[in-house]
Motif scaffolding. Structure first.
Motif, PDB file in Angstrom:
ATOM      1  N   LEU A 166       0.853  -1.191   0.000  1.00 29.15           N
ATOM      2  CA  LEU A 166       0.000   0.000   0.000  1.00 29.15           C
ATOM      3  C   LEU A 166       0.881   1.230   0.000  1.00 29.15           C
ATOM      4  O   LEU A 166       1.725   1.404   0.879  1.00 29.15           O
ATOM      5  N   HIS A 167       0.690   2.090  -0.993  1.00 27.70           N
ATOM      6  CA  HIS A 167       1.428   3.351  -1.126  1.00 27.70           C
ATOM      7  C   HIS A 167       0.440   4.486  -0.891  1.00 27.70           C
ATOM      8  O   HIS A 167      -0.525   4.637  -1.638  1.00 27.70           O
ATOM      9  N   THR A 168       0.663   5.288   0.151  1.00 31.17           N
ATOM     10  CA  THR A 168      -0.313   6.326   0.502  1.00 31.17           C
ATOM     11  C   THR A 168      -0.315   7.507  -0.452  1.00 31.17           C
ATOM     12  O   THR A 168      -1.284   8.254  -0.518  1.00 31.17           O
ATOM     13  N   GLY A 169       0.795   7.712  -1.210  1.00 29.71           N
ATOM     14  CA  GLY A 169       0.958   9.011  -1.855  1.00 29.71           C
ATOM     15  C   GLY A 169       1.053  10.066  -0.771  1.00 29.71           C
ATOM     16  O   GLY A 169       1.435   9.788   0.374  1.00 29.71           O
ATOM     17  N   ASP A 170       0.701  11.304  -1.091  1.00 33.95           N
ATOM     18  CA  ASP A 170       0.630  12.366  -0.073  1.00 33.95           C
ATOM     19  C   ASP A 170      -0.748  12.292   0.578  1.00 33.95           C
ATOM     20  O   ASP A 170      -1.765  12.228  -0.125  1.00 33.95           O
ATOM     21  N   ILE A 171      -0.771  12.379   1.909  1.00 34.84           N
ATOM     22  CA  ILE A 171      -2.017  12.059   2.594  1.00 34.84           C
ATOM     23  C   ILE A 171      -2.193  12.894   3.854  1.00 34.84           C
ATOM     24  O   ILE A 171      -1.207  13.287   4.494  1.00 34.84           O
ATOM     25  N   LYS A 172      -3.439  13.195   4.182  1.00 34.49           N
ATOM     26  CA  LYS A 172      -3.807  13.712   5.500  1.00 34.49           C
ATOM     27  C   LYS A 172      -5.210  13.212   5.819  1.00 34.49           C
ATOM     28  O   LYS A 172      -5.904  12.667   4.944  1.00 34.49           O
ATOM     29  N   LEU A 173      -5.629  13.388   7.079  1.00 36.59           N
ATOM     30  CA  LEU A 173      -6.923  12.876   7.520  1.00 36.59           C
ATOM     31  C   LEU A 173      -7.835  14.020   7.949  1.00 36.59           C
ATOM     32  O   LEU A 173      -8.324  14.050   9.074  1.00 36.59           O
ATOM     33  N   ASP A 174      -8.061  14.968   7.059  1.00 39.46           N
ATOM     34  CA  ASP A 174      -9.006  16.051   7.325  1.00 39.46           C
ATOM     35  C   ASP A 174     -10.396  15.436   7.472  1.00 39.46           C
ATOM     36  O   ASP A 174     -10.922  14.836   6.537  1.00 39.46           O
ATOM     37  N   GLN A 175     -10.992  15.599   8.664  1.00 39.30           N
ATOM     38  CA  GLN A 175     -12.291  14.982   8.931  1.00 39.30           C
ATOM     39  C   GLN A 175     -13.466  15.837   8.468  1.00 39.30           C
ATOM     40  O   GLN A 175     -14.614  15.391   8.516  1.00 39.30           O
ATOM     41  N   LEU A 176     -13.172  17.056   8.015  1.00 38.09           N
ATOM     42  CA  LEU A 176     -14.228  17.946   7.507  1.00 38.09           C
ATOM     43  C   LEU A 176     -13.815  18.534   6.152  1.00 38.09           C
ATOM     44  O   LEU A 176     -13.783  19.749   5.969  1.00 38.09           O
ATOM     45  N   PRO A 177     -13.480  17.687   5.193  1.00 37.68           N
ATOM     46  CA  PRO A 177     -12.993  18.210   3.914  1.00 37.68           C
ATOM     47  C   PRO A 177     -14.059  19.011   3.184  1.00 37.68           C
ATOM     48  O   PRO A 177     -15.254  18.696   3.260  1.00 37.68           O
ATOM     49  N   LEU A 178     -13.618  20.037   2.481  1.00 38.46           N
ATOM     50  CA  LEU A 178     -14.561  20.908   1.784  1.00 38.46           C
ATOM     51  C   LEU A 178     -15.344  20.169   0.712  1.00 38.46           C
ATOM     52  O   LEU A 178     -16.506  20.496   0.436  1.00 38.46           O
ATOM     53  N   ASP A 179     -14.725  19.167   0.088  1.00 40.39           N
ATOM     54  CA  ASP A 179     -15.417  18.428  -0.966  1.00 40.39           C
ATOM     55  C   ASP A 179     -16.099  17.170  -0.441  1.00 40.39           C
ATOM     56  O   ASP A 179     -16.670  16.389  -1.220  1.00 40.39           O
ATOM     57  N   GLY A 180     -16.038  16.949   0.896  1.00 35.44           N
ATOM     58  CA  GLY A 180     -16.685  15.778   1.486  1.00 35.44           C
ATOM     59  C   GLY A 180     -15.987  14.466   1.193  1.00 35.44           C
ATOM     60  O   GLY A 180     -16.497  13.386   1.522  1.00 35.44           O
ATOM     61  N   ARG A 181     -14.797  14.527   0.612  1.00 34.30           N
ATOM     62  CA  ARG A 181     -14.080  13.312   0.195  1.00 34.30           C
ATOM     63  C   ARG A 181     -13.050  12.939   1.268  1.00 34.30           C
ATOM     64  O   ARG A 181     -11.945  13.458   1.289  1.00 34.30           O
ATOM     65  N   LEU A 182     -13.423  12.030   2.138  1.00 35.73           N
ATOM     66  CA  LEU A 182     -12.563  11.613   3.243  1.00 35.73           C
ATOM     67  C   LEU A 182     -11.511  10.608   2.785  1.00 35.73           C
ATOM     68  O   LEU A 182     -11.718   9.860   1.819  1.00 35.73           O
TER      69      LEU A 182
END
Length: 559
Positions: A166-182
């Motif tokens: 599994l390769h994450t690429g660049d990642i963060k865990l924004d729980q309230l993303p503006l586009d709703g894409r978690l």
């Protein structure tokens, strides 16, 4: 970890080989090559931007030498997202093999297509989306939605008979993303249930404790600054940060300001984002730059490139008073809504000071919360490790301090220390029988792009440029008789970038004449030996007299 210096042996049958040709031990030019069953899969192919000790360089590419004789073995190039440090070098790889499939999300491929168009290329693009599975040669790929500072980013799972990667690429865990894409933690956990044999994890913020601030918290800060502005507002940010620009547009609508984009990459990228539906633009909001310049100052907002102090960017030219259309005035507000990339500090603060000198109010990360990172800090990385529960870990995307910090987090969550592999660029890691180990090293250097040339500028050329930039240039010309070695004219000495004093080098002329007399007396007629003797004399005199080390170039003309 001790890094091997030997070439790797042949990959054991059924094994998986991983080698980074860029992106580990540095932040930029990300490119990882996977080998299995005689075939290759490339994940990302980006550029690195030059630092102060690389004068004249435009871009730094991954080093393709390790695969240049195996280009036909590449089954696909997989792109995790559309940032330059992940896609910027793809056109250079496609010049070596134009028909290789390039796999990525819709927005990523749209950005790449625009870039390839500038290189007059028509790449073979394969669009994928989260939840999709696709096979390329012996590599079965599954894609997962991840949060980052650009839309449509993906992580990629790679299944082979050697195991699951599994390769994450660049990642963060924004729980309230503006586009709703978690970020798809549930999908990652499912992979963990299946058994992840090797986990390649973004290390950029591994030293930073805690959790990322949601991107949506930037909006109220921008609103507060723009509400108070009674003249023009200029917001500078990365040209790919669609969500940041979206929040700027929302505030502009709220305060009835029209918006003009400034900078070629900003105009191009936001046009693509708008066309694909990633940027919501109300009708009549945009105006072109010429129209914006005719509007009242409190009715317009500019969104510009140049948040990193790039010398040719729109914002840098404004700070120097050199922009063709926008002149900064007393009372203008400039917002630098981006991070300060290490190495760019001086350039950015030069821009800030230039803007302040012209009378602008400058808002930046140091005095307001106008930026949040696109990379997971330590708290979020712990969540990832606990969800994935990998057997082996390979930290990626970071300098050594980031890699070490990420490795420590993996160990803290229960990964065995000898199953955490820190492998900088060129170090070969083999996954065999469920264990990842270093098996050798391939040669990986920096490939410099300077103008239209690629690779013909090396470390020696950069060293010469640094010497020229720091100490200047001294030229000595003399003609000698090829039979006797006697000078047939007086030596001519001149300097550039050495001193404004026209007499600064006068005292060395007699010393050069004495050295030429010595070489003549010894019967030296070889022009190279005479030139070396002159260089030594001038160099010694300059060091003793001025404590400087200019470039010294003697020219001995045989007559």
């Amino acid at each position: 970890m001790t890094q091997s210096t030997e070439l790797p042996p042949a990959l054991p049958e059924g094994g998986l080989r991983v080698v980074a040709l860029g992106g580990i031990g540095e932040v930029g030019r990300n490119m990882t090559v996977f080998e299995h069953a005689g075939r290759l899969l490339v994940v990302d192919c980006g550029v690195l931007f030059p630092e102060d000790d690389q004068p004249g360089v435009d871009l730094i590419l991954p080093d393709f030498r390790a695969i240049e004789d195996r280009l036909d073995d590449i089954d696909a190039i997989v792109l995790t997202h559309g940032h330059e440090d992940h896609i910027g070098a793809v056109p250079f790889l496609l010049k070596l093999r134009p028909d290789v499939p390039v796999v990525g999300s819709r927005f990523t491929l749209a950005l790449l297509a625009a870039k390839c168009k500038e290189h007059r290329q028509t790449p073979h693009l394969v669009e994928v989306k989260e939840g999709q599975r696709s096979a390329f040669g012996p590599f079965e790929l599954e894609f997962f939605a991840v949060n980052h500072s650009i839309p449509d980013a993906l992580a990629v799972a790679i299944r082979t008979s050697a195991g699951l990667v599994l390769h994450t690429g660049d990642i963060k865990l924004d729980q309230l993303p503006l586009d709703g894409r978690l970020t798809d933690l549930a999908g990652f956990s499912r992979l963990g249930d299946e058994g992840v044999d090797l986990f390649l994890v973004d290390s950029t913020n591994a030293e930073v404790p805690g959790f990322v601030v949601p991107e949506r918290e930037i909006g109220p800060v921008l609103e507060n600054v723009i509400r108070k502005a009674d003249q023009r507002v200029i917001v500078a940010c990365f040209a790919s940060h669609v969500h940041r620009v979206q929040q700027v547009l929302d505030v502009a609508v709220q305060y009835k300001r029209k918006v003009a984009f400034v900078g070629r990459s900003m105009v191009r990228n936001m046009g693509i984002a708008s066309d694909l539906g990633f940027l919501n633009v109300p009708d009549g909001l945009f105006v072109d730059l010429d129209e914006a310049m005719r509007m009242e100052e409190d009715e317009v907002l500019f969104v510009s490139t140049g948040s990193q102090g790039e010398p040719l960017s729109a914002l840098s030219r404004m700070a120097r008073g050199e922009h063709r259309q926008i002149s900064i005035r007393e009372g203008d507000t400039v917002i630098l809504a981006s991070s300060l990339i290490p190495g760019n500090e001086n350039a950015v603060f030069n821009v800030v000071n230039g803007l302040a000198k012209l009378g602008a109010t400058v808002v930046h990360q140091g005095n307001a919360k106008v930026h949040v990172s696109g990379h997971s800090p330590a708290g979020e990385l712990l969540f990832l490790y606990n969800a994935v529960r990998p057997s082996n870990v390979m930290p990626v995307h970071g300098e050594w301090r980031h890699l070490r910090a990420n490795a420590a987090l993996a160990v803290a969550t229960g990964v065995a220390e000898d199953h955490v592999v820190i492998a900088e660029d060129g170090v070969v890691v083999d996954l065999v029988d469920g264990k990842a180990t270093v098996s050798g090293r391939v040669v990986v250097g920096h490939v410099y792009v300077d103008g239209l040339s690629v690779g013909d500028v090396g470390e020696s050329t950069l060293s010469d440029r640094l010497v020229l930039g720091e100490g200047g240039f001294i030229s000595i010309s003399v003609a000698i008789d090829t039979t006797t070695g006697r000078p047939v004219s007086a030596p001519t000495i001149s300097g550039r970038g050495f001193s404004d004093d026209p007499k600064a080098l006068d005292q060395v002329v007699p010393l050069v004449e004495m050295e030429l007399a010595r070489t003549e007396a010894e019967g030296i007629t070889d022009t190279h030996r005479v030139a070396q003797a002159v260089r030594r004399v001038v160099g010694r005199w300059v060091a003793e007299t001025y404590r400087r080390r200019p470039m010294i170039v003697p020219t001995v003309i045989p007559v």
